[in-house]
Design a protein around this motif. Structure first.
Motif, PDB file in Angstrom:
ATOM      1  N   ILE A 169       0.845  -1.191   0.000  1.00 27.80           N
ATOM      2  CA  ILE A 169       0.000   0.000   0.000  1.00 27.80           C
ATOM      3  C   ILE A 169       0.882   1.244   0.000  1.00 27.80           C
ATOM      4  CG2 ILE A 169      -1.793   1.297   1.190  1.00 27.80           C
ATOM      5  CD1 ILE A 169      -2.804  -1.340   0.117  1.00 27.80           C
ATOM      6  N   HIS A 170       0.807   2.002  -1.081  1.00 26.49           N
ATOM      7  CA  HIS A 170       1.583   3.241  -1.167  1.00 26.49           C
ATOM      8  C   HIS A 170       0.798   4.414  -0.590  1.00 26.49           C
ATOM      9  CE1 HIS A 170       4.338   6.256  -2.751  1.00 26.49           C
ATOM     10  NE2 HIS A 170       3.298   6.886  -3.267  1.00 26.49           N
TER      11      HIS A 170
ATOM     12  N   TYR B 118      -7.064   2.881  -2.733  1.00 28.89           N
ATOM     13  CA  TYR B 118      -5.666   2.554  -2.481  1.00 28.89           C
ATOM     14  C   TYR B 118      -4.837   2.684  -3.751  1.00 28.89           C
ATOM     15  CZ  TYR B 118      -7.591   0.347   1.716  1.00 28.89           C
ATOM     16  OH  TYR B 118      -8.254   0.096   2.893  1.00 28.89           O
ATOM     17  N   ARG B 119      -3.644   3.201  -3.601  1.00 30.34           N
ATOM     18  CA  ARG B 119      -2.627   3.134  -4.643  1.00 30.34           C
ATOM     19  C   ARG B 119      -1.646   2.078  -4.178  1.00 30.34           C
ATOM     20  NH1 ARG B 119      -2.783   4.600  -9.737  1.00 30.34           N
ATOM     21  NH2 ARG B 119      -3.756   6.567  -9.085  1.00 30.34           N
ATOM     22  N   VAL B 120      -1.526   1.005  -4.978  1.00 30.49           N
ATOM     23  CA  VAL B 120      -0.740  -0.156  -4.566  1.00 30.49           C
ATOM     24  C   VAL B 120       0.457  -0.320  -5.502  1.00 30.49           C
ATOM     25  CG1 VAL B 120      -0.806  -2.606  -3.992  1.00 30.49           C
ATOM     26  CG2 VAL B 120      -2.905  -1.229  -3.804  1.00 30.49           C
ATOM     27  N   ASP B 121       1.648  -0.363  -4.928  1.00 27.87           N
ATOM     28  CA  ASP B 121       2.852  -0.636  -5.717  1.00 27.87           C
ATOM     29  C   ASP B 121       2.988  -2.137  -5.894  1.00 27.87           C
ATOM     30  OD1 ASP B 121       3.523   2.043  -5.888  1.00 27.87           O
ATOM     31  OD2 ASP B 121       4.739   2.006  -4.062  1.00 27.87           O
ATOM     32  N   THR B 122       3.121  -2.592  -7.142  1.00 29.05           N
ATOM     33  CA  THR B 122       3.197  -4.022  -7.449  1.00 29.05           C
ATOM     34  C   THR B 122       4.311  -4.273  -8.461  1.00 29.05           C
ATOM     35  OG1 THR B 122       1.780  -4.157  -9.417  1.00 29.05           O
ATOM     36  CG2 THR B 122       0.654  -3.984  -7.290  1.00 29.05           C
ATOM     37  N   PRO B 123       4.685  -5.543  -8.677  1.00 27.45           N
ATOM     38  CA  PRO B 123       5.702  -5.857  -9.695  1.00 27.45           C
ATOM     39  C   PRO B 123       5.295  -5.473 -11.110  1.00 27.45           C
ATOM     40  CG  PRO B 123       5.446  -7.682  -8.155  1.00 27.45           C
ATOM     41  CD  PRO B 123       4.330  -6.725  -7.866  1.00 27.45           C
ATOM     42  N   ILE B 124       3.990  -5.272 -11.351  1.00 32.02           N
ATOM     43  CA  ILE B 124       3.533  -4.908 -12.698  1.00 32.02           C
ATOM     44  C   ILE B 124       3.187  -3.415 -12.790  1.00 32.02           C
ATOM     45  CG2 ILE B 124       2.717  -7.236 -13.235  1.00 32.02           C
ATOM     46  CD1 ILE B 124      -0.138  -6.231 -12.648  1.00 32.02           C
TER      47      ILE B 124
ATOM     48  N   ILE C 124      -6.700  -0.073   5.327  1.00 29.40           N
ATOM     49  CA  ILE C 124      -5.404  -0.748   5.427  1.00 29.40           C
ATOM     50  C   ILE C 124      -4.305   0.308   5.464  1.00 29.40           C
ATOM     51  CG2 ILE C 124      -3.852  -2.418   4.354  1.00 29.40           C
ATOM     52  CD1 ILE C 124      -6.296  -3.609   2.958  1.00 29.40           C
ATOM     53  N   ALA C 125      -3.374   0.135   6.386  1.00 30.12           N
ATOM     54  CA  ALA C 125      -2.346   1.144   6.606  1.00 30.12           C
ATOM     55  C   ALA C 125      -1.385   1.232   5.438  1.00 30.12           C
ATOM     56  CB  ALA C 125      -1.576   0.829   7.888  1.00 30.12           C
ATOM     57  N   GLU C 126      -0.899   2.429   5.182  1.00 27.17           N
ATOM     58  CA  GLU C 126       0.132   2.613   4.171  1.00 27.17           C
ATOM     59  C   GLU C 126       1.391   1.853   4.586  1.00 27.17           C
ATOM     60  OE1 GLU C 126       0.626   6.801   3.628  1.00 27.17           O
ATOM     61  OE2 GLU C 126      -1.405   7.085   2.832  1.00 27.17           O
ATOM     62  N   GLY C 127       2.025   1.208   3.626  1.00 32.19           N
ATOM     63  CA  GLY C 127       3.199   0.387   3.894  1.00 32.19           C
ATOM     64  C   GLY C 127       2.887  -1.077   4.113  1.00 32.19           C
TER      65      GLY C 127
END
Length: 357
Positions: A292-293, A304-310, A324-327
């Protein structure tokens, strides 16, 4: 070509070397509300001006109520337009504003006022007949502009970005009034907007335009759930568009595997809607792993803005009681049937249209 209140028969419009509209064809049926939707410069305003007779086509034909009006000027067409700015005369009261078009057509003033009064009553404006536009709210001015158009009993009623001057709450109210009026009176309407939520809320069908062409056309739900290109998917609401390649009949997005009939090696865009993405606090197999960014609480949902491998993905969640908490590390689960795989290319599906057009 099928009969309709309005027919565009392979119409093109060029300004010098620039082609604003490129060989487009569609039909608007009687009593139907069709929205022209697209970004600035896509050609939708040019199409509206072609319908109104403010521009003449370079090629093709325009038919209104079965009559070829391709070379007929605006005053020879039975159409009316509601402008973005309303274009009410500030020195005239409401009744004179509404009756103006009839008076200009040499209808006796008394008859014009009677017809205007009937229209104002239909729109709930009877008590405002003597007021000047400056004494009206934005929503009331909008309805006066609609009344002025409807009193002419047009074959086709045109709306040019009619809600852009209203605040968000009033926009919702007035668009509902426009839709209710259109259905109640059986009006044939062409509605131009750049707001996809507005178009989806009021339209029987939507024509999405890009680069002077029809990118896709159809019912709002069909365009949202089955876009024919990444452009349409992204324009019709929030969408994550992920580039990938087909390998052995599947497309792999981290741990998520999607099957496809496309040939191996085909470059594709995978469309993932934020609301179809379920966040799991402990990642498992067949999921996209992420962190979670950014987390935002929006009332009905958390975003949510989520950092992922894609890449970074946008997800919305209406299920969790707590944000859900950032990080935090999460898994993103997606039903494969909710993912849409499209051959990649900026022009993919650019000329595809609903076969009913």
């Amino acid at each position: 070509m099928s009969e309709g209140a309005l027919i565009f028969d392979n119409v093109g419009k060029a300004f010098g070397r620039f082609e604003a509209v490129k060989d487009i064809a569609f039909t608007v049926k009687t009593h139907e509300l069709v929205s022209l939707l697209g970004p600035s410069g896509c050609g939708k305003t040019t199409v509206l001006r072609l319908i109104a007779g403010l521009e003449m086509p370079t090629s093709g034909r325009i038919l209104i109520a079965g009559k070829d009006v391709s070379r007929v000027p605006a005053n020879g067409r039975n159409i009316a337009m509601v402008f973005q700015s309303y274009a009410l005369f500030p020195h005239m009261n409401v009744i004179d504003n509404v009756a103006y078009g009839l008076v200009a057509q040499k209808v006796p003033k008394r008859e014009a006022h009677e017809r205007a009064k009937r229209q104002l009553e239909i729109l709930g404006l009877k008590a405002l007949e003597e007021r000047l536009p400056s004494a009206l709210s934005g929503g009331q001015q909008q309805r006066v502009a609609v009344a002025r158009a409807l009193v002419l009993e047009p074959d086709v009623l045109l709306f040019d970005e009619p809600l852009s001057n209203l605040d968000a709450k009033l926009r919702r109210q007035v668009r509902e009034e426009i839709r209710d009026l259109q259905q109640r009176l059986g009006l044939t309407v062409v509605y131009v907007t750049h707001d996809q939520s507005e178009a989806m809320a009021i339209s029987d069908r939507i024509i999405v335009m890009r680069h002077g062409r029809i990118a896709q056309a159809g019912a709002p739900r069909a365009l949202y759930e089955a876009p024919n290109s990444a452009f349409v998917a992204d324009f019709m609401g929030d969408a994550n568009v992920v580039g990938a390649e087909v390998a052995d009949g599947v497309v792999r997005l981290d741990g998520l595997t999607l099957t496809t009939d496309l040939a191996p090696g085909t470059a594709v865009d995978v469309v993932l809607r934020p609301e179809h993405m379920r966040l799991v606090r402990e990642p498992g197999e067949a999921m996209i792993r992420g962190t979670i960014h950014r987390a935002s609480y929006l009332g009905a949902v958390a975003e949510y803005r989520v950092d992922t491998p894609i890449g970074a993905l946008l997800a919305t969640d209406a299920e969790h009681e707590e944000v859900i908490a950032e990080g935090a590390t999460v898994g993103i689960a997606i039903d494969p049937s909710d993912a849409r795989i499209l051959p990649r290319g900026d022009e993919a599906g650019l000329d595809a249209a609903d076969p009913r057009l």
